[in-house]
Design a protein around this motif. Structure first.
Motif, short mmCIF file in Angstrom:
data_model
loop_
_atom_site.label_atom_id
_atom_site.label_comp_id
_atom_site.label_asym_id
_atom_site.label_seq_id
_atom_site.Cartn_x
_atom_site.Cartn_y
_atom_site.Cartn_z
N UNK A 195 0.95 -1.16 0.09
CA UNK A 195 -0.08 -0.09 -0.19
C UNK A 195 0.88 1.30 0.01
N UNK A 196 2.00 1.26 0.94
CA UNK A 196 2.89 2.42 0.61
C UNK A 196 3.36 2.54 -0.82
N UNK A 197 3.83 1.49 -1.57
CA UNK A 197 4.26 1.91 -2.70
C UNK A 197 3.00 2.23 -3.60
N UNK A 198 2.11 1.78 -3.57
CA UNK A 198 0.60 2.21 -4.37
C UNK A 198 0.58 3.81 -4.10
N UNK A 199 0.78 4.21 -2.90
CA UNK A 199 0.28 5.71 -2.62
C UNK A 199 1.29 6.63 -2.61
N UNK A 203 6.30 5.31 -10.19
CA UNK A 203 6.85 4.33 -11.16
C UNK A 203 7.20 3.17 -10.40
N UNK A 204 6.14 2.00 -10.09
CA UNK A 204 6.42 0.82 -9.53
C UNK A 204 6.03 -0.31 -10.48
N UNK A 205 6.75 -1.22 -10.39
CA UNK A 205 6.48 -2.46 -11.42
C UNK A 205 6.12 -3.72 -10.03
N UNK A 238 -5.22 -1.00 -11.77
CA UNK A 238 -6.07 -0.51 -10.89
C UNK A 238 -5.22 0.15 -9.86
N UNK A 239 -4.06 -0.58 -9.52
CA UNK A 239 -2.94 0.10 -8.52
C UNK A 239 -1.78 1.00 -9.29
N UNK A 240 -1.84 1.12 -10.51
CA UNK A 240 -0.97 1.96 -11.22
C UNK A 240 0.36 1.40 -11.33
#
Length: 357
Positions: A195-199, A203-205, A238-240
């Motif tokens: 959730x921290x990465x999503x928020x 640019x995350x994989x 959905x999460x980007x």
């Protein structure tokens, strides 16, 4: 044969290919080594390094001709902590031998000097090819939080040389991104800090291994349903998430590179989760045979593309609402059945048609 496997990868949606400048220091027992697969020739004469990129160029040209677009450069330090150098072979005053490996600390003066010289020569060569911007760099695969200082020290060795180029690593701990050590985190879907990465990360994989077998998380090992394989495309949208890191495509070593297995005869390897490390089979004539799982995963990629197409027509927030209306409490733990997922894709197709008309 390599071209056959490259071509099949591209046909099923892959855009980047692992490029072994040096034998990848992945899934290898401490002190052990894989067969040498080193594309860069290294010569040492009177203590001076020189490099031969002939095989590298051949590999890259072949990949581009097969439809691949980008190059994932092999990791510059060992997996799980960046504590050692990868296996590197060289011709030293006429003798071909290993010059770096598990016995080389990551921060040894000799390896630091070698890396900086090599990266300068490599990037200059890629600029001459007009393809330096197609390269993605790795430091160390799957570092744990206790390895953060090792990772930061390793990054410091090459930071100046790879500045301005995309780089990132598979990991599960937010601290690596928070303190700036990793610019593009490739997050395990099982990460407690997802959730921290999503928020906080633009640019995350994502990636997964066979370890998510019993968790309800997405996977494509032999025992999972097609929907649990395919749902990843919608979850990524959905999460980007901007990309997916395959583990793996055609990796036929057993755990920690202890022996090679035939996936047709023995898909579990010797001690592995069946199907974790491969989604394609090798036929007797050298062609690559896509698994059903690979074909289903390609539909996940196409779902992602369809959602992006709809976003251009109605906006991202509207697309997210459609997902939420079809799947309650949507996350990486959402696990629909096959019929639900097929129905959802039909809804997306119809929404695209409506928006166009």
């Amino acid at each position: 044969i390599v071209g056959n496997f490259m071509r099949t990868a591209a046909e099923y949606g892959q855009t980047m290919i692992l490029t072994p400048m040096f034998t990848p220091p992945l899934d290898t027992a401490v002190g052990g080594e894989r067969l040498t697969v080193q594309l860069v020739g290294v010569t040492v004469e009177n203590g001076t390094y020189s490099y031969d990129f002939t095989l590298l160029d051949r590999y890259m040209d072949l990949a581009l001709s097969c439809g691949l677009k980008y190059f994932e450069m092999s990791h510059l330090f060992t997996q799980w902590g960046a504590e050692h150098a990868p296996k590197i072979m060289a011709t030293v005053d006429g003798e071909y031998k290993r010059i770096f490996g598990w016995d080389t600390p990551a921060l040894s003066p000799d390896y630091r000097s070698f890396l900086r010289q090599f990266l300068k020569a490599f990037i200059e060569h890629m600029k001459e090819r007009n393809e330096d911007k197609k390269c993605f760099f790795h430091i160390s695969d799957e570092p744990m939080e206790r390895h953060l200082d090792y990772y930061k020290n390793a990054l410091e060795v090459i930071k100046e040389e790879i500045d301005g180029y995309p780089s990132g690593d598979a990991l599960s701990h937010y601290k690596f991104f928070e303190d700036g050590s990793v610019s593009i985190p490739i997050v395990g879907v099982e990460s407690a800090e997802m959730d921290k990465f999503i928020e906080n990360c633009d640019n995350f994989w994502v990636y997964y291994t066979g370890e998510t077998l019993h968790s309800g998380l997405p996977n494509r090992i032999l025992s999972t349903t097609g929907a649990r394989n395919r749902i990843l495309g919608t979850q990524m949208y959905y999460t980007g998430a901007k990309g997916f890191l395959h583990w793996g495509y055609n990796y036929y070593y057993d755990v920690l590179s202890h022996g090679i297995f035939n996936p047709i005869q023995n898909p579990s390897g010797y001690n592995a989760t069946p199907g974790t490390s491969f989604i394609v089979y090798g036929d007797t004539d050298g062609t690559a045979v896509p698994s059903t799982r690979m074909k289903v995963f390609y539909e996940a990629i196409n779902d992602f593309r369809a959602l992006e197409a709809l976003e251009k027509l109605v906006g991202r927030e509207e697309v997210k609402k459609i997902i939420e209306n079809n799947f309650n409490d949507f996350s990486y733990r959402t696990c629909p059945n096959n019929d639900e997922l097929l129905k959802f894709r039909e809804i997306i197709n119809n929404k695209i048609i409506e928006a166009i008309n």
